[in-house]
Enzyme design. Structure first.
Site, mmCIF file in Angstrom:
data_model
loop_
_atom_site.group_PDB
_atom_site.id
_atom_site.type_symbol
_atom_site.label_atom_id
_atom_site.label_comp_id
_atom_site.label_asym_id
_atom_site.label_seq_id
_atom_site.Cartn_x
_atom_site.Cartn_y
_atom_site.Cartn_z
ATOM 1 N N THR A 126 0.800 -1.227 0.000
ATOM 2 C CA THR A 126 0.000 0.000 0.000
ATOM 3 C C THR A 126 0.834 1.278 0.000
ATOM 4 O O THR A 126 1.959 1.304 0.528
ATOM 5 C CB THR A 126 -0.890 0.020 1.262
ATOM 6 O OG1 THR A 126 -1.378 1.341 1.494
ATOM 7 C CG2 THR A 126 -0.147 -0.419 2.521
ATOM 8 N N GLU A 128 0.300 3.561 1.912
ATOM 9 C CA GLU A 128 0.474 3.924 3.330
ATOM 10 C C GLU A 128 1.908 3.642 3.795
ATOM 11 O O GLU A 128 2.346 4.168 4.812
ATOM 12 C CB GLU A 128 -0.512 3.151 4.202
ATOM 13 C CG GLU A 128 -1.915 3.709 4.206
ATOM 14 C CD GLU A 128 -2.038 5.040 4.942
ATOM 15 O OE1 GLU A 128 -1.636 5.113 6.103
ATOM 16 O OE2 GLU A 128 -2.540 6.001 4.341
ATOM 17 N N TYR A 151 -1.426 0.129 11.005
ATOM 18 C CA TYR A 151 -1.725 -0.532 9.731
ATOM 19 C C TYR A 151 -0.519 -0.435 8.785
ATOM 20 O O TYR A 151 -0.068 -1.436 8.214
ATOM 21 C CB TYR A 151 -2.958 0.118 9.086
ATOM 22 C CG TYR A 151 -3.181 -0.268 7.637
ATOM 23 C CD1 TYR A 151 -3.811 -1.463 7.301
ATOM 24 C CD2 TYR A 151 -2.759 0.566 6.589
ATOM 25 C CE1 TYR A 151 -4.019 -1.817 5.964
ATOM 26 C CE2 TYR A 151 -2.957 0.222 5.266
ATOM 27 C CZ TYR A 151 -3.591 -0.965 4.955
ATOM 28 O OH TYR A 151 -3.784 -1.314 3.640
ATOM 29 N N LYS A 155 1.818 -3.460 7.335
ATOM 30 C CA LYS A 155 2.000 -3.669 5.892
ATOM 31 C C LYS A 155 3.483 -3.592 5.503
ATOM 32 O O LYS A 155 3.912 -4.220 4.539
ATOM 33 C CB LYS A 155 1.187 -2.638 5.100
ATOM 34 C CG LYS A 155 -0.314 -2.929 5.051
ATOM 35 C CD LYS A 155 -0.651 -4.045 4.053
ATOM 36 C CE LYS A 155 -2.140 -4.239 3.891
ATOM 37 N NZ LYS A 155 -2.513 -5.349 3.009
HETATM 38 P P1 NAP Z 1 -11.525 -4.617 2.349
HETATM 39 O O1 NAP Z 1 -12.696 -4.299 1.502
HETATM 40 O O2 NAP Z 1 -11.455 -4.080 3.741
HETATM 41 O O3 NAP Z 1 -11.408 -6.215 2.411
HETATM 42 C C1 NAP Z 1 -10.591 -6.860 3.340
HETATM 43 C C2 NAP Z 1 -10.808 -8.349 3.237
HETATM 44 O O4 NAP Z 1 -9.974 -9.013 4.214
HETATM 45 C C3 NAP Z 1 -12.253 -8.799 3.535
HETATM 46 O O5 NAP Z 1 -12.582 -9.870 2.693
HETATM 47 C C4 NAP Z 1 -12.149 -9.293 4.972
HETATM 48 O O6 NAP Z 1 -13.113 -10.265 5.306
HETATM 49 C C5 NAP Z 1 -10.774 -9.942 4.927
HETATM 50 N N1 NAP Z 1 -10.209 -10.165 6.261
HETATM 51 C C6 NAP Z 1 -10.049 -9.282 7.264
HETATM 52 N N2 NAP Z 1 -9.510 -9.878 8.338
HETATM 53 C C7 NAP Z 1 -9.325 -11.175 8.007
HETATM 54 C C8 NAP Z 1 -8.823 -12.312 8.701
HETATM 55 N N3 NAP Z 1 -8.409 -12.245 9.970
HETATM 56 N N4 NAP Z 1 -8.766 -13.486 8.037
HETATM 57 C C9 NAP Z 1 -9.215 -13.595 6.772
HETATM 58 N N5 NAP Z 1 -9.722 -12.569 6.077
HETATM 59 C C10 NAP Z 1 -9.780 -11.362 6.685
HETATM 60 O O7 NAP Z 1 -10.161 -4.176 1.637
HETATM 61 P P2 NAP Z 1 -9.897 -3.840 0.081
HETATM 62 O O8 NAP Z 1 -10.119 -2.391 -0.126
HETATM 63 O O9 NAP Z 1 -10.575 -4.836 -0.770
HETATM 64 O O10 NAP Z 1 -8.310 -4.048 0.013
HETATM 65 C C11 NAP Z 1 -7.743 -5.320 -0.279
HETATM 66 C C12 NAP Z 1 -6.327 -5.352 0.228
HETATM 67 O O11 NAP Z 1 -5.562 -4.331 -0.399
HETATM 68 C C13 NAP Z 1 -6.168 -5.118 1.729
HETATM 69 O O12 NAP Z 1 -5.099 -5.900 2.178
HETATM 70 C C14 NAP Z 1 -5.816 -3.641 1.833
HETATM 71 O O13 NAP Z 1 -5.098 -3.393 3.013
HETATM 72 C C15 NAP Z 1 -4.979 -3.477 0.587
HETATM 73 N N6 NAP Z 1 -4.976 -2.164 -0.019
HETATM 74 C C16 NAP Z 1 -6.138 -1.541 -0.306
HETATM 75 C C17 NAP Z 1 -6.123 -0.315 -0.939
HETATM 76 C C18 NAP Z 1 -7.398 0.407 -1.288
HETATM 77 O O14 NAP Z 1 -7.338 1.607 -1.546
HETATM 78 N N7 NAP Z 1 -8.533 -0.273 -1.351
HETATM 79 C C19 NAP Z 1 -4.901 0.286 -1.292
HETATM 80 C C20 NAP Z 1 -3.725 -0.396 -0.993
HETATM 81 C C21 NAP Z 1 -3.766 -1.632 -0.374
HETATM 82 P P3 NAP Z 1 -14.563 -9.860 5.910
HETATM 83 O O15 NAP Z 1 -15.425 -9.521 4.717
HETATM 84 O O16 NAP Z 1 -14.971 -11.093 6.607
HETATM 85 O O17 NAP Z 1 -14.349 -8.687 6.815
HETATM 86 N N1 GDD Z 2 -12.299 7.090 6.905
HETATM 87 C C1 GDD Z 2 -12.399 8.423 7.030
HETATM 88 N N2 GDD Z 2 -13.544 8.941 7.597
HETATM 89 N N3 GDD Z 2 -11.400 9.202 6.586
HETATM 90 C C2 GDD Z 2 -11.553 10.548 6.694
HETATM 91 C C3 GDD Z 2 -12.692 11.130 7.240
HETATM 92 C C4 GDD Z 2 -13.730 10.294 7.725
HETATM 93 O O1 GDD Z 2 -14.744 10.740 8.234
HETATM 94 N N4 GDD Z 2 -12.553 12.477 7.177
HETATM 95 C C5 GDD Z 2 -11.376 12.721 6.618
HETATM 96 N N5 GDD Z 2 -10.753 11.558 6.337
HETATM 97 C C6 GDD Z 2 -9.406 11.417 5.750
HETATM 98 C C7 GDD Z 2 -8.490 10.452 6.496
HETATM 99 O O2 GDD Z 2 -7.950 11.093 7.672
HETATM 100 C C8 GDD Z 2 -7.458 10.181 5.415
HETATM 101 O O3 GDD Z 2 -6.499 11.202 5.388
HETATM 102 C C9 GDD Z 2 -8.279 10.245 4.115
HETATM 103 O O4 GDD Z 2 -9.524 10.870 4.456
HETATM 104 C C10 GDD Z 2 -8.559 8.879 3.495
HETATM 105 O O5 GDD Z 2 -9.069 8.031 4.513
HETATM 106 P P1 GDD Z 2 -9.660 6.568 4.160
HETATM 107 O O6 GDD Z 2 -10.684 6.685 3.093
HETATM 108 O O7 GDD Z 2 -10.052 5.946 5.444
HETATM 109 O O8 GDD Z 2 -8.429 5.821 3.478
HETATM 110 P P2 GDD Z 2 -6.883 5.756 3.859
HETATM 111 O O9 GDD Z 2 -6.143 6.582 2.849
HETATM 112 O O10 GDD Z 2 -6.644 6.050 5.268
HETATM 113 O O11 GDD Z 2 -6.561 4.214 3.631
HETATM 114 C C11 GDD Z 2 -7.016 3.535 2.441
HETATM 115 O O12 GDD Z 2 -6.044 3.615 1.439
HETATM 116 C C12 GDD Z 2 -4.795 2.962 1.723
HETATM 117 C C13 GDD Z 2 -3.889 3.188 0.519
HETATM 118 O O13 GDD Z 2 -3.312 4.439 0.575
HETATM 119 C C14 GDD Z 2 -7.295 2.062 2.850
HETATM 120 O O14 GDD Z 2 -7.936 1.415 1.774
HETATM 121 C C15 GDD Z 2 -6.016 1.322 3.162
HETATM 122 O O15 GDD Z 2 -6.312 -0.075 3.341
HETATM 123 C C16 GDD Z 2 -5.059 1.493 1.979
HETATM 124 O O16 GDD Z 2 -3.853 0.822 2.235
#
Ligand code: NAP
Ligand code: GDD
Length: 352
Positions: A126, A128, A151, A155
């Site tokens: 990520t 992050e 987190y 990662k």
């Molecule tokens: P998400 O919607 O939060 O999905 C997370 C998945 O992990 C869900 O299927 C959840 O299952 C499963 N999980 C959580 N804890 C677990 C455990 N203990 N054992 C087995 N499964 C578990 O996340 P996403 O947005 O699809 O992201 C997918 C991956 O990419 C994550 O690793 C995230 O950190 C990473 N990532 C995401 C982003 C982004 O912007 N979306 C960016 C960079 C990296 P449940 O449905 O049962 O909760």
């Molecule tokens: N969730 C949330 N809720 N975020 C908020 C809010 C709120 O009410 N208000 C402002 N924010 C700001 C957070 O402080 C952060 O700076 C930004 O919005 C994005 O927050 P999220 O949407 O929660 O995502 P993230 O950037 O912290 O993390 C996501 O992206 C990562 C990749 O850069 C997640 O998907 C991570 O799993 C992923 O790795």
């Protein structure tokens, strides 16, 4: 012979899009789900009856279960998407996040090393990891890491063990360093979907205003559907490597709010600063957005902006969906969800 893929986190946003993609490429797709007391298969309901789609119970904290699954499924490719993926929540459950998002990865890598070392492995790394240090933007594969949350730190561990198992054991193990990607399937406690579901409720008359944290944070937001193609391409490359996937564009949370309200014909005017900043409808003067410090994080990642040149040049990957189209897609879908169901869907943006 069709290829066999195993996806952890199959019920998540990315897991659902990746499953669809691999099924369309004739893969046999195996997914790991957790036993839960309520239904967690909402995002994969439409493919659950596909004969090439198989679900298995499991958990990233259970190494025996992971080893058994690798032995039973004998996958050609493993996509490790499972994680406690919410950055804010990781400050509240830091140890659990370390266990699942960090140590879980080495459990899976060990299962592969012991049982089927010719498996290709994708790790969901990520942006992050970078911590959003402004001087380092745009961030690429060469940018130093500086995680700012439990987190991010978990990662970071997963990133390095992936590299280590590639170098030490010659496993085809790769990191996709993905910047934020969103969709109508995004969890409602992430800021983009919190905004779009809240706007749908405001339009429906069931919510007055949106409460948010840091409006100044900048993110490089793309569409999840584009990013899962990149995950697949990373494992089709001729050698294992690490790649940034990003759009190369960044926007503040405030800009996302403005763009999302724009989709329903509302212009936002901002007044005040800091925790007193508020967003009003230009036409009616109604208060629509407020800042609530409860959504601030103990440490913040201020600026994420990715440089995807390596993935573009080597994998031929490029994001297709623009920021505007992403916002449009998410608002439209949430508006139609609200219209379709009465009472409106229960989600918990107040926890996000
Ligand atoms: P998400 O919607 O939060 O999905 C997370 C998945 O992990 C869900 O299927 C959840 O299952 C499963 N999980 C959580 N804890 C677990 C455990 N203990 N054992 C087995 N499964 C578990 O996340 P996403 O947005 O699809 O992201 C997918 C991956 O990419 C994550 O690793 C995230 O950190 C990473 N990532 C995401 C982003 C982004 O912007 N979306 C960016 C960079 C990296 P449940 O449905 O049962 O909760
Ligand atoms: N969730 C949330 N809720 N975020 C908020 C809010 C709120 O009410 N208000 C402002 N924010 C700001 C957070 O402080 C952060 O700076 C930004 O919005 C994005 O927050 P999220 O949407 O929660 O995502 P993230 O950037 O912290 O993390 C996501 O992206 C990562 C990749 O850069 C997640 O998907 C991570 O799993 C992923 O790795």
């Amino acid at each position: 012979m069709s290829k066999i893929a195993f996806i952890t986190g199959v019920t998540g946003q990315d897991g659902s899009y990746l499953s669809e993609l691999l099924l369309s490429k004739d893969y046999e797709v195996h997914g790991m789900i957790r036993r839960q007391s309520t239904n967690c298969t909402q995002r994969i309901e439409h493919i659950i009856d596909n004969k090439n789609f198989v679900l298995h119970y499991g958990d990233m904290s259970d190494s025996h279960n992971l080893t058994e699954l690798i032995g039973k499924i004998k996958p050609d490719e493993v996509y490790n998407l499972a994680a406690q993926s919410h950055v804010g929540t990781s400050f509240e459950v830091p140890e659990y996040t370390a266990e699942v998002t960090g140590v879980g990865t080495i459990k899976l890598l060990e299962a592969i090393r012991q049982v089927k070392p010719d498996t290709k492995f994708y790790q969901a790394s990520t942006s992050e990891l970078f911590g959003g240090i402004p001087e380092t933007a745009p961030q690429s594969e060469k940018t130093p890491f500086y995680p700012k949350s439990p987190y991010g730190a978990a990662k970071l561990y997963s990133y390095w063990v992936t590299v280590n198992y590639r170098e030490a054991y010659n496993i085809f193990a790769c990191n996709g360093i993905l910047f934020n990607h969103e969709s109508p399937r995004r969890g409602t406690d992430f800021v983009t979907r919190k905004i779009t579901t809240s706007i749908a409720k405001i339009m429906n008359g069931t919510l007055d205003k949106i409460s948010l944290g840091n409006l100044n944070a900048k993110r490089d937001w793309g569409f999840a559907g584009d990013y899962v193609e990149g995950m697949w391409l990373i494992l089709q490359n001729d050698k294992p490597d690490d790649f940034v996937l990003a759009t190369g564009e960044t926007h503040t949370v405030r800009e996302f709010v403005e763009a999302a309200f724009d989709e329903v014909g509302i212009k936002i005017e901002w007044r005040g600063t800091g925790i007193e900043e508020k967003g009003y409808c230009v036409k009616t003067g109604k208060l629509l957005v407020e800042v609530n410090p409860k959504f601030f994080r103990p440490a913040e990642v201020d600026l994420l902006l990715g440089n995807p040149s390596k993935a573009e040049n080597i994998l031929g990957w490029k994001r297709k969906t623009t920021f505007k189209d992403l916002v449009k897609m998410m608002v439209a879908e949430d508006l139609s969800n609200v219209k379709q169901s009465y009472p409106p869907p229960r989600n918990f943006p107040e926890l996000g």
